[in-house]
Design an enzyme around this catalytic site. Structure first.
Site, PDB file in Angstrom:
ATOM      1  N   GLU A  36      56.544  43.241  47.630  1.00 29.66           N
ATOM      2  CA  GLU A  36      56.059  42.731  48.919  1.00 29.66           C
ATOM      3  C   GLU A  36      57.123  41.864  49.600  1.00 29.66           C
ATOM      4  OE1 GLU A  36      51.365  42.194  47.458  1.00 29.66           O
ATOM      5  OE2 GLU A  36      52.809  40.570  47.221  1.00 29.66           O
TER       6      GLU A  36
ATOM      7  N   THR B  14      49.360  41.782  49.701  1.00 25.06           N
ATOM      8  CA  THR B  14      48.418  42.887  49.829  1.00 25.06           C
ATOM      9  C   THR B  14      47.051  42.435  49.347  1.00 25.06           C
ATOM     10  OG1 THR B  14      49.096  43.681  47.650  1.00 25.06           O
ATOM     11  CG2 THR B  14      50.189  44.657  49.569  1.00 25.06           C
TER      12      THR B  14
ATOM     13  N   LYS C 275      40.008  41.053  49.686  1.00 25.68           N
ATOM     14  CA  LYS C 275      39.949  40.433  48.348  1.00 25.68           C
ATOM     15  C   LYS C 275      41.349  40.441  47.745  1.00 25.68           C
ATOM     16  CE  LYS C 275      38.068  41.804  43.802  1.00 25.68           C
ATOM     17  NZ  LYS C 275      39.214  42.513  43.219  1.00 25.68           N
ATOM     18  N   ASP C 276      41.825  39.272  47.306  1.00 23.47           N
ATOM     19  CA  ASP C 276      43.167  39.215  46.720  1.00 23.47           C
ATOM     20  C   ASP C 276      43.173  38.352  45.465  1.00 23.47           C
ATOM     21  OD1 ASP C 276      43.092  36.567  47.491  1.00 23.47           O
ATOM     22  OD2 ASP C 276      45.112  36.563  48.334  1.00 23.47           O
ATOM     23  N   MET C 277      44.375  37.976  45.008  1.00 26.04           N
ATOM     24  CA  MET C 277      44.479  37.206  43.770  1.00 26.04           C
ATOM     25  C   MET C 277      45.243  35.896  43.940  1.00 26.04           C
ATOM     26  SD  MET C 277      45.169  40.440  41.184  1.00 26.04           S
ATOM     27  CE  MET C 277      45.375  39.423  39.727  1.00 26.04           C
ATOM     28  N   GLU C 278      45.530  35.495  45.178  1.00 25.16           N
ATOM     29  CA  GLU C 278      46.297  34.248  45.382  1.00 25.16           C
ATOM     30  C   GLU C 278      45.765  33.350  46.494  1.00 25.16           C
ATOM     31  OE1 GLU C 278      47.978  37.301  45.539  1.00 25.16           O
ATOM     32  OE2 GLU C 278      48.721  37.298  43.468  1.00 25.16           O
TER      33      GLU C 278
ATOM     34  N   ASP D  28      44.015  48.981  49.194  1.00 25.75           N
ATOM     35  CA  ASP D  28      42.968  49.748  48.501  1.00 25.75           C
ATOM     36  C   ASP D  28      41.608  49.352  49.040  1.00 25.75           C
ATOM     37  OD1 ASP D  28      44.239  47.494  46.581  1.00 25.75           O
ATOM     38  OD2 ASP D  28      42.072  47.352  46.586  1.00 25.75           O
TER      39      ASP D  28
HETATM   40  N1  SAH Z   1      50.662  46.032  38.718  1.00 25.77           N
HETATM   41  C1  SAH Z   1      51.152  44.876  39.361  1.00 25.77           C
HETATM   42  C2  SAH Z   1      50.061  43.864  39.488  1.00 25.77           C
HETATM   43  C3  SAH Z   1      49.435  43.929  40.814  1.00 25.77           C
HETATM   44  S1  SAH Z   1      48.067  42.863  40.964  1.00 25.77           S
HETATM   45  C4  SAH Z   1      52.306  44.311  38.557  1.00 25.77           C
HETATM   46  O1  SAH Z   1      52.808  44.986  37.710  1.00 25.77           O
HETATM   47  O2  SAH Z   1      52.776  43.199  38.797  1.00 25.77           O
HETATM   48  C5  SAH Z   1      47.631  43.120  42.641  1.00 25.77           C
HETATM   49  C6  SAH Z   1      48.351  42.302  43.670  1.00 25.77           C
HETATM   50  O3  SAH Z   1      47.979  42.788  44.945  1.00 25.77           O
HETATM   51  C7  SAH Z   1      47.930  40.834  43.677  1.00 25.77           C
HETATM   52  O4  SAH Z   1      48.999  40.027  44.071  1.00 25.77           O
HETATM   53  C8  SAH Z   1      46.750  40.796  44.671  1.00 25.77           C
HETATM   54  O5  SAH Z   1      46.757  39.652  45.508  1.00 25.77           O
HETATM   55  C9  SAH Z   1      46.930  42.041  45.538  1.00 25.77           C
HETATM   56  N2  SAH Z   1      45.741  42.953  45.604  1.00 25.77           N
HETATM   57  C10 SAH Z   1      45.787  44.187  46.170  1.00 25.77           C
HETATM   58  N3  SAH Z   1      44.578  44.785  46.098  1.00 25.77           N
HETATM   59  C11 SAH Z   1      43.736  43.933  45.459  1.00 25.77           C
HETATM   60  C12 SAH Z   1      42.347  43.992  45.070  1.00 25.77           C
HETATM   61  N4  SAH Z   1      41.589  45.061  45.335  1.00 25.77           N
HETATM   62  N5  SAH Z   1      41.810  42.931  44.431  1.00 25.77           N
HETATM   63  C13 SAH Z   1      42.569  41.855  44.130  1.00 25.77           C
HETATM   64  N6  SAH Z   1      43.879  41.745  44.461  1.00 25.77           N
HETATM   65  C14 SAH Z   1      44.480  42.766  45.132  1.00 25.77           C
END
Ligand code: SAH
Length: 238
Positions: free
Chosen positions: A34, A112, A170-173, A196
């Protein structure tokens, strides 16, 4: 703590917004994929003299773009597993360390996210989130439109909480960055591009990986528009 005072010595209750153009911006970006297009777009260089503690994998790129000092900070690769250090723990730490070291006027968490088609999200859409919250802390308060947790998948319990509370992405940060920026009274913007469809038919990891590169290009364009827009403006004009 002593009450804040303005320049006439009058007590003020809120931290005042500087009346000068935004000068330093810190992007917090979880994944190398990204971050790379934006590093190139703004022609930033990797800093070898780290403002961060010795030994951490955190990476900072910096440079001048128009009138702005732009920094892109990423958590880097996990030293044991070699994967991007995604998720809330690293996001909190790099946000904290970056604000302390660089004193930015503005933080932008760009990345993302999964999108909900029930809320109109499509692959490649880029959202400026209006509100953020965690969805995997079982505290029954309303959550925001960007919902953050430490899992890429969505268990039924999380789904209930996220859907009932109206989230579109929805994300992770995001909520972790929001928490730290709020602690340190630093304004923050969330820019999330949909890789996605969470409430669609396809397995999330497969759809995420397939769309990551193309959607990152959309994120890159949107981030450039945001930066062009804030260039020369005061925070109060945003
Ligand atoms: N396979 C990757 C991990 C990706 S985790 C690796 O090897 O590093 C997914 C990343 O994209 C996170 O930073 C999150 O914020 C974002 N993301 C994208 N789609 C997401 C979803 N459906 N739910 C949560 N986070 C998502």
């Amino acid at each position: 703590m002593a009450p804040l005072q303005d320049d006439k010595g009058t007590e003020v209750t809120e931290v005042s917004i500087p009346k000068r153009p935004i000068s330093t911006v810190v992007f917090i970006i979880a994944m190398q994929t990204e971050a790379s297009p934006l590093v190139e777009k703004f022609q930033l260089a990797q800093e070898s003299n780290s403002v961060f503690p010795n030994g951490v994998p955190w990476v900072r790129y910096s440079g001048k773009y128009k009138d702005l000092n732009i920094n892109i900070v990423s958590p880097g690769k996990d030293v044991v597993l070699g994967v991007d250090s995604v998720g809330t723990v690293s996001a909190s730490l790099i946000t904290y360390a970056s604000i302390q070291a660089l004193q930015p006027d503005l933080v932008i968490n760009a990345g993302t996210a999964g999108g909900f088609k029930a809320k109109g999200a499509c692959i490649g859409d880029v959202y400026l989130a209006s509100d953020v919250a965690f969805h995997d802390r079982r505290i029954p308060i309303p959550i925001g439109k960007l919902s953050t947790g430490d899992s890429l998948d969505m268990c039924p319990h999380d789904e209930k909480a996220i859907v009932a509370n109206d989230a579109t992405v929805k994300d992770m940060e995001g909520a972790a960055v929001a928490y730290v920026a709020d602690l340190l009274k630093t304004p923050v913007i969330f820019l999330k591009a949909v890789t996605d469809i969470v409430d669609g038919d396809r397995p999330t990891p497969e759809e995420f990986l397939q769309n990551l590169a193309a959607v990152t290009a959309a994120l890159d364009q949107a981030a450039t528009r945001v930066v062009d827009y804030i260039n020369g403006k005061n925070l109060s004009e945003l």
